[in-house]
Design a protein around this motif. Structure first.
Motif, PDB file in Angstrom:
ATOM      1  N   THR A   1      10.494   4.607   1.978  1.00  0.00           N
ATOM      2  CA  THR A   1      11.246   6.037   2.116  1.00  0.00           C
ATOM      3  C   THR A   1      12.204   6.260   0.930  1.00  0.00           C
ATOM      4  O   THR A   1      12.195   7.405   0.492  1.00  0.00           O
ATOM      5  N   THR A   2      12.832   5.276   0.460  1.00  0.00           N
ATOM      6  CA  THR A   2      13.810   5.764  -0.442  1.00  0.00           C
ATOM      7  C   THR A   2      13.042   6.100  -1.932  1.00  0.00           C
ATOM      8  O   THR A   2      13.068   6.835  -2.510  1.00  0.00           O
ATOM      9  N   PHE A   3      11.705   5.330  -2.185  1.00  0.00           N
ATOM     10  CA  PHE A   3      10.783   5.812  -3.053  1.00  0.00           C
ATOM     11  C   PHE A   3      10.302   7.201  -3.175  1.00  0.00           C
ATOM     12  O   PHE A   3      10.411   7.797  -4.065  1.00  0.00           O
ATOM     13  N   LEU A   4       9.737   7.470  -1.758  1.00  0.00           N
ATOM     14  CA  LEU A   4       8.949   8.643  -1.478  1.00  0.00           C
ATOM     15  C   LEU A   4       9.914   9.951  -1.549  1.00  0.00           C
ATOM     16  O   LEU A   4       9.591  10.841  -2.003  1.00  0.00           O
ATOM     17  N   ASN A   5      11.128   9.552  -1.071  1.00  0.00           N
ATOM     18  CA  ASN A   5      12.348  10.629  -1.104  1.00  0.00           C
ATOM     19  C   ASN A   5      12.415  11.215  -2.482  1.00  0.00           C
ATOM     20  O   ASN A   5      12.668  11.988  -2.824  1.00  0.00           O
ATOM     21  N   GLY A   6      12.558   9.925  -3.220  1.00  0.00           N
ATOM     22  CA  GLY A   6      12.939  10.385  -4.717  1.00  0.00           C
ATOM     23  C   GLY A   6      11.891  11.137  -5.377  1.00  0.00           C
ATOM     24  O   GLY A   6      12.026  12.086  -6.201  1.00  0.00           O
ATOM     25  N   LEU A   7      10.625  10.854  -5.097  1.00  0.00           N
ATOM     26  CA  LEU A   7       9.431  11.535  -5.513  1.00  0.00           C
ATOM     27  C   LEU A   7       9.429  12.891  -4.720  1.00  0.00           C
ATOM     28  O   LEU A   7       9.236  13.829  -5.690  1.00  0.00           O
ATOM     29  N   ALA A   8       9.623  12.988  -3.689  1.00  0.00           N
ATOM     30  CA  ALA A   8       9.435  14.253  -3.011  1.00  0.00           C
ATOM     31  C   ALA A   8      10.819  15.415  -3.679  1.00  0.00           C
ATOM     32  O   ALA A   8      10.613  16.617  -4.012  1.00  0.00           O
ATOM     33  N   ASP A   9      12.012  14.872  -3.945  1.00  0.00           N
ATOM     34  CA  ASP A   9      13.041  15.731  -4.373  1.00  0.00           C
ATOM     35  C   ASP A   9      12.624  16.272  -5.911  1.00  0.00           C
ATOM     36  O   ASP A   9      12.803  17.354  -5.953  1.00  0.00           O
ATOM     37  N   GLN A  10      11.948  15.605  -6.654  1.00  0.00           N
ATOM     38  CA  GLN A  10      11.483  16.114  -7.866  1.00  0.00           C
ATOM     39  C   GLN A  10      10.461  17.055  -7.749  1.00  0.00           C
ATOM     40  O   GLN A  10      10.488  18.094  -8.840  1.00  0.00           O
ATOM     41  N   ILE A  11       9.621  16.926  -6.838  1.00  0.00           N
ATOM     42  CA  ILE A  11       8.557  18.141  -6.618  1.00  0.00           C
ATOM     43  C   ILE A  11       9.082  19.288  -5.716  1.00  0.00           C
ATOM     44  O   ILE A  11       8.245  20.014  -5.177  1.00  0.00           O
ATOM     45  N   GLU A  12      10.238  19.237  -5.440  1.00  0.00           N
ATOM     46  CA  GLU A  12      10.945  20.207  -4.542  1.00  0.00           C
ATOM     47  C   GLU A  12      10.091  20.150  -3.210  1.00  0.00           C
ATOM     48  O   GLU A  12       9.863  21.285  -2.820  1.00  0.00           O
ATOM     49  N   ASN A  13       9.875  19.194  -2.583  1.00  0.00           N
ATOM     50  CA  ASN A  13       9.258  18.964  -1.406  1.00  0.00           C
ATOM     51  C   ASN A  13      10.194  17.902  -0.434  1.00  0.00           C
ATOM     52  O   ASN A  13      11.049  17.495  -1.016  1.00  0.00           O
ATOM     53  N   SER A  14       9.852  17.990   0.740  1.00  0.00           N
ATOM     54  CA  SER A  14      10.448  16.856   1.465  1.00  0.00           C
ATOM     55  C   SER A  14       9.365  16.273   2.514  1.00  0.00           C
ATOM     56  O   SER A  14       8.532  16.889   2.882  1.00  0.00           O
ATOM     57  N   LEU A  15       9.776  15.101   2.866  1.00  0.00           N
ATOM     58  CA  LEU A  15       8.528  14.369   3.484  1.00  0.00           C
ATOM     59  C   LEU A  15       9.380  13.791   4.813  1.00  0.00           C
ATOM     60  O   LEU A  15      10.377  13.662   5.130  1.00  0.00           O
ATOM     61  N   SER A  16       8.157  13.755   6.049  1.00  0.00           N
ATOM     62  CA  SER A  16       8.456  13.195   7.251  1.00  0.00           C
ATOM     63  C   SER A  16       7.721  11.958   6.922  1.00  0.00           C
ATOM     64  O   SER A  16       6.661  11.848   6.562  1.00  0.00           O
ATOM     65  N   TYR A  17       8.184  10.908   7.983  1.00  0.00           N
ATOM     66  CA  TYR A  17       7.432   9.661   7.995  1.00  0.00           C
ATOM     67  C   TYR A  17       7.247   9.259   9.516  1.00  0.00           C
ATOM     68  O   TYR A  17       7.759   9.473  10.287  1.00  0.00           O
ATOM     69  N   SER A  18       5.989   8.684   9.604  1.00  0.00           N
ATOM     70  CA  SER A  18       5.790   7.841  10.895  1.00  0.00           C
ATOM     71  C   SER A  18       6.519   6.492  10.922  1.00  0.00           C
ATOM     72  O   SER A  18       6.696   5.888   9.875  1.00  0.00           O
ATOM     73  N   ALA A  19       6.495   5.852  12.126  1.00  0.00           N
ATOM     74  CA  ALA A  19       7.319   4.843  12.288  1.00  0.00           C
ATOM     75  C   ALA A  19       6.365   3.654  11.424  1.00  0.00           C
ATOM     76  O   ALA A  19       5.093   3.943  11.606  1.00  0.00           O
ATOM     77  N   PRO A  20       6.834   2.611  10.862  1.00  0.00           N
ATOM     78  CA  PRO A  20       6.273   1.714  10.269  1.00  0.00           C
ATOM     79  C   PRO A  20       5.225   0.692  11.054  1.00  0.00           C
ATOM     80  O   PRO A  20       5.953   0.794  12.107  1.00  0.00           O
ATOM     81  N   ARG A  21       4.325   0.464  10.633  1.00  0.00           N
ATOM     82  CA  ARG A  21       3.244  -0.311  11.501  1.00  0.00           C
ATOM     83  C   ARG A  21       2.772  -1.605  10.737  1.00  0.00           C
ATOM     84  O   ARG A  21       2.536  -1.478   9.610  1.00  0.00           O
ATOM     85  N   ILE A  22       3.065  -2.695  11.315  1.00  0.00           N
ATOM     86  CA  ILE A  22       2.393  -4.000  10.584  1.00  0.00           C
ATOM     87  C   ILE A  22       0.947  -4.071  10.775  1.00  0.00           C
ATOM     88  O   ILE A  22       0.602  -3.825  12.064  1.00  0.00           O
ATOM     89  N   LEU A  23       0.300  -4.150   9.573  1.00  0.00           N
ATOM     90  CA  LEU A  23      -1.162  -4.291   9.720  1.00  0.00           C
ATOM     91  C   LEU A  23      -1.534  -5.621   9.699  1.00  0.00           C
ATOM     92  O   LEU A  23      -2.310  -6.135  10.435  1.00  0.00           O
ATOM     93  N   SER A  24      -0.716  -6.329   9.013  1.00  0.00           N
ATOM     94  CA  SER A  24      -0.913  -7.934   8.982  1.00  0.00           C
ATOM     95  C   SER A  24       0.275  -8.720   8.514  1.00  0.00           C
ATOM     96  O   SER A  24       0.688  -8.245   7.620  1.00  0.00           O
ATOM     97  N   SER A  25       0.549  -9.691   9.115  1.00  0.00           N
ATOM     98  CA  SER A  25       1.526 -10.649   8.669  1.00  0.00           C
ATOM     99  C   SER A  25       0.878 -12.195   8.883  1.00  0.00           C
ATOM    100  O   SER A  25       0.604 -12.374   9.981  1.00  0.00           O
ATOM    101  N   ARG A  26       1.214 -12.861   7.771  1.00  0.00           N
ATOM    102  CA  ARG A  26       0.706 -14.312   8.001  1.00  0.00           C
ATOM    103  C   ARG A  26      -0.785 -14.570   8.162  1.00  0.00           C
ATOM    104  O   ARG A  26      -1.481 -14.838   7.147  1.00  0.00           O
ATOM    105  N   HIS A  27      -1.211 -14.216   9.101  1.00  0.00           N
ATOM    106  CA  HIS A  27      -2.522 -14.486   9.451  1.00  0.00           C
ATOM    107  C   HIS A  27      -3.585 -13.246   8.907  1.00  0.00           C
ATOM    108  O   HIS A  27      -3.100 -12.340   8.601  1.00  0.00           O
ATOM    109  N   GLY A  28      -4.734 -13.730   8.677  1.00  0.00           N
ATOM    110  CA  GLY A  28      -5.806 -12.620   8.421  1.00  0.00           C
ATOM    111  C   GLY A  28      -5.930 -12.434   7.017  1.00  0.00           C
ATOM    112  O   GLY A  28      -4.710 -12.638   6.148  1.00  0.00           O
ATOM    113  N   ASN A  29      -6.934 -12.085   6.609  1.00  0.00           N
ATOM    114  CA  ASN A  29      -7.332 -11.975   5.275  1.00  0.00           C
ATOM    115  C   ASN A  29      -6.961 -10.522   4.738  1.00  0.00           C
ATOM    116  O   ASN A  29      -7.198  -9.320   5.297  1.00  0.00           O
ATOM    117  N   VAL A  30      -6.012 -10.472   3.703  1.00  0.00           N
ATOM    118  CA  VAL A  30      -5.472  -9.184   3.286  1.00  0.00           C
ATOM    119  C   VAL A  30      -6.908  -8.224   2.879  1.00  0.00           C
ATOM    120  O   VAL A  30      -6.458  -6.981   3.251  1.00  0.00           O
TER     121      VAL A  30
END
Lengths: 121, 323, 204
Positions: free
Chosen positions: C120-149
């Motif tokens: 969000t810090t990165f995308l907010n900085g991006l949005a500011d420059q293109i005079e946009n503003s973004l909403s975000y969904s809650a972060p979701r873990i796709l995988s941690s530790r287990h599972g093949n990337v």
């Protein structure tokens, strides 16, 4: 007489943004450089009054350019333009002899403000 | 004006909680959802500290989240999956949910305010109780499913697939830690006759009864599985051939003395049992160990049934057939 | 590299906007974490989403890695899904800086917090420059530790056509923290982004 000015940034957009933010009343002759090495080549071969210098660049970054200017005793004013505005970085470039620090993205207000402050306009 | 006329009733009707606080954590606004669930009035709590009004909040945790919202000017999130609730509020499913409080998804958003005005944070609270209830059902079902996946449907001992997996693991352990390991394979004698005499229901009854009776004679670490038809296996970790033979003898005698009552008829059964010990130098695969125990079982049958035979090193398939 | 029809000027413009967004984000992070953040120029690449899994297969092959996804949507049809990938080893370094103590919060919460802050810090900085503003969904873990990337990415990137791969490397004084960010963008959003870039280019 027109002031010889060098705009050094790896991004064409960023160079244009600086150019566009300068007021009409600012009498200058512009040259551009795409990285630190190109900038030094210009600075070593010609008289340049003012440099707008980006920090993060390929080949040689802005800090490297400032170090070379200091080491070689090149006579010019440098205004650093960077997105990286952490206090430690500002302190570092000021110690290396930069005149001012402007945060990206630049606009007219920021550029005119700093030019006025140092008597360029 | 129109916006206010519309927004207020919408906020009041919203089935989610909305709380607005300032950068000193004082409550500036909360909607009807929070008023009702929290049993409080905006007029009474406006200006008061969030942490005083909701005394049970995880204060250090929440402050860290709120601080990141203010400092980074970006949202923060909390999911019921990690923290079931932040605000202790009752939910609308008091009967169907096992949880006392509303499971919540929370979003903490920086609100755009004019420069020099006090920064505000909006806390959105969504009721996730339904998802929580479904998740609980799902986990319970998965546990049952996993159990079913390991069990033999009829006798409730381990099924062949799972039992063989256990055997592989035990062999691996025995190799690694240099523990002894033995295997018993056994068969119900003349099962076909039992089926003919008492019907298939009678045969099934005997399998179920004996599996449960034999299970009760074993140590917790011994693993009983149904290998096929009327054939079963017992994995005995940390047990040498002699110990395993004793266990087998005990089972063999106990079963021979055991009588089962089916449709007012007494049924007796006997077992033939083969015992083999795991030899790291000879048994490279779990199949090798099974083959040895099976040979011993064959010998038990061949020499008259209702007995235990141990596999002797050097016996081969060829021997088995020649005899 | 497939440039998805971006012109050289559009690419330069996008790179600069991303550089500035990174600068703004690292400044915010530095203040928040109370440490100096050394920033390298993020390298960007536009690729077909189906090539994403193979790109990351090798880098995360032998390491325990976390993948966290967060949807974003703004005005003018700017939308997509941001995936942050990093090694678990790195997660523990940054969690100490964030003031988490062992056992304080679950590992999952720590991972989603880190990713959400980075995204969000990165995308907010991006949005500011293109005079946009973004909403975000809650972060979701796709995988941690287990599972093949690569497998996890295969399942996710399947839904998208294009991906903007941003290689981000943060160096925090004595800790190095590297992560990759992938912005998965649907086809029509790519043309929306091109329009926005053209508008910026026109202004200069």
């Amino acid at each position: 007489m027109a002031l010889p000015v060098l705009i050094c940034d790896d991004s064409i957009l960023a160079r244009k943004q600086v150019r566009k933010s300068l007021p009409e009343s600012f009498d200058a002759e512009f040259q551009t450089a795409g990285n630190g090495l190109e900038a030094l080549a210009v600075l070593r071969s010609q008289e340049i009054g003012l440099v707008f210098l980006d920090l993060t660049m390929p080949e040689l970054d802005g800090v490297g350019v400032l170090e070379a200017i200091k080491a070689e005793g090149i006579d010019c004013f440098v205004i650093v333009i960077s997105a990286d505005i952490q206090p430690e970085m500002q302190k570092r470039v000021m110690e290396l002899g930069a005149l001012a620090f402007v945060q990206k993205p630049v606009n007219e207000d920021k550029i005119i403000g700093v030019l006025k402050q140092y008597g360029f306009i | 004006m129109f916006q206010e006329m519309v927004c207020n009733p919408v906020l009041a009707a919203l089935n989610s909680g909305v709380i607005v606080i300032d950068d000193e954590y004082n409550i500036r606004y909360l909607n009807a959802f929070i008023e009702r669930h929290g049993n409080l009035q905006l007029s009474e709590v406006a200006g008061k500290s969030l942490f005083n009004v909701f005394a049970d909040l995880p204060e250090a945790w929440l402050k860290r989240k709120l601080m990141s919202v203010l400092d980074l000017n970006s949202p923060a999130f909390s999911s019921w999956e990690q923290r079931q609730y932040i605000f202790k509020l009752p939910h609308l499913r008091p009967i169907t949910s096992s949880s006392q409080y509303m499971a919540q998804n929370c979003t903490m958003l920086p609100l755009a305010t004019a420069q020099h005005e006090q920064p505000l944070i909006c806390i959105l609270i969504e009721d996730a109780t339904d998802a929580f209830v479904y998740q609980q059902h799902l986990s319970r079902t998965l546990i049952e499913l996993e159990k079913a996946n390991r069990q033999d449907g009829l006798t409730k001992v381990q099924n062949r697939r799972y039992w063989e997996e256990q055997l592989k693991q035990e062999i691996h352990r025995a190799q690694r830690y240099q523990h002894s390991l033995s295997l018993i394979l056994f068969d119900l004698d003349k099962f076909k006759d039992l089926n003919d005499k008492y019907g298939h229901l009678g045969g099934d009854f005997v399998l179920v009864e004996l599996a449960s009776f034999i299970g009760s004679l074993l140590r917790d670490s011994d693993l009983l599985g149904r290998y096929g038809g009327e054939e079963f296996g017992i994995i005995l970790p940390d047990t040498g051939l002699e110990g395993a033979a004793e266990v087998a003898e005990r089972i063999c005698r106990a079963v021979a003395d055991y009588s089962m009552l089916f449709n007012q008829q007494t049924i007796r059964a006997t077992l033939s049992m083969g015992v083999a010990e795991f030899e790291p130098k000879q048994h490279f695969l779990h199949d090798d160990l099974i083959r040895c125990a099976d040979m011993a079982l064959y010998n038990a049958k061949r020499t008259g049934r209702n007995r235990v035979c141990c596999y002797q090193a050097g016996e081969t398939d060829y021997h088995k057939k020649a005899n | 590299m497939n440039n998805l029809g971006f012109s050289e000027e559009q690419r330069d413009c996008l790179q600069e906007i991303i550089n500035v967004a990174m600068g703004l984000a690292s400044d915010k992070l530095a203040r928040f974490l109370n440490t100096f953040v050394h920033l390298q120029v993020p390298s960007i690449a536009l690729v077909g989403a189906m090539h994403i899994p193979e790109e990351f297969e090798n880098r995360y092959q032998d390491a325990e890695a976390a993948l966290v996804s967060q949807g974003f949507f703004g005005n003018e049809g700017v939308r997509g899904e941001a995936i942050v990938l990093y090694q678990m080893e790195n997660a523990h370094k940054i969690s100490a800086l964030l003031g988490y103590e062992a056992g304080d919060v679950s590992e999952i919460e720590m991972l989603t917090d880190i990713s959400s802050i980075l995204t969000t810090t990165f995308l907010n900085g991006l949005a500011d420059q293109i005079e946009n503003s973004l909403s975000y969904s809650a972060p979701r873990i796709l995988s941690s530790r287990h599972g093949n990337v690569a497998d996890v990415l295969k399942n996710t990137s399947f839904h998208w056509e294009h991906a903007l791969k941003v290689d981000i490397s943060y160096q925090l004084i004595d800790h190095s923290f590297n992560c990759d960010m992938i912005l998965l963008i649907p086809g029509e959003a790519v043309s929306n982004i091109k329009n926005i870039l053209d508008r910026i280019l026109e202004a200069y």
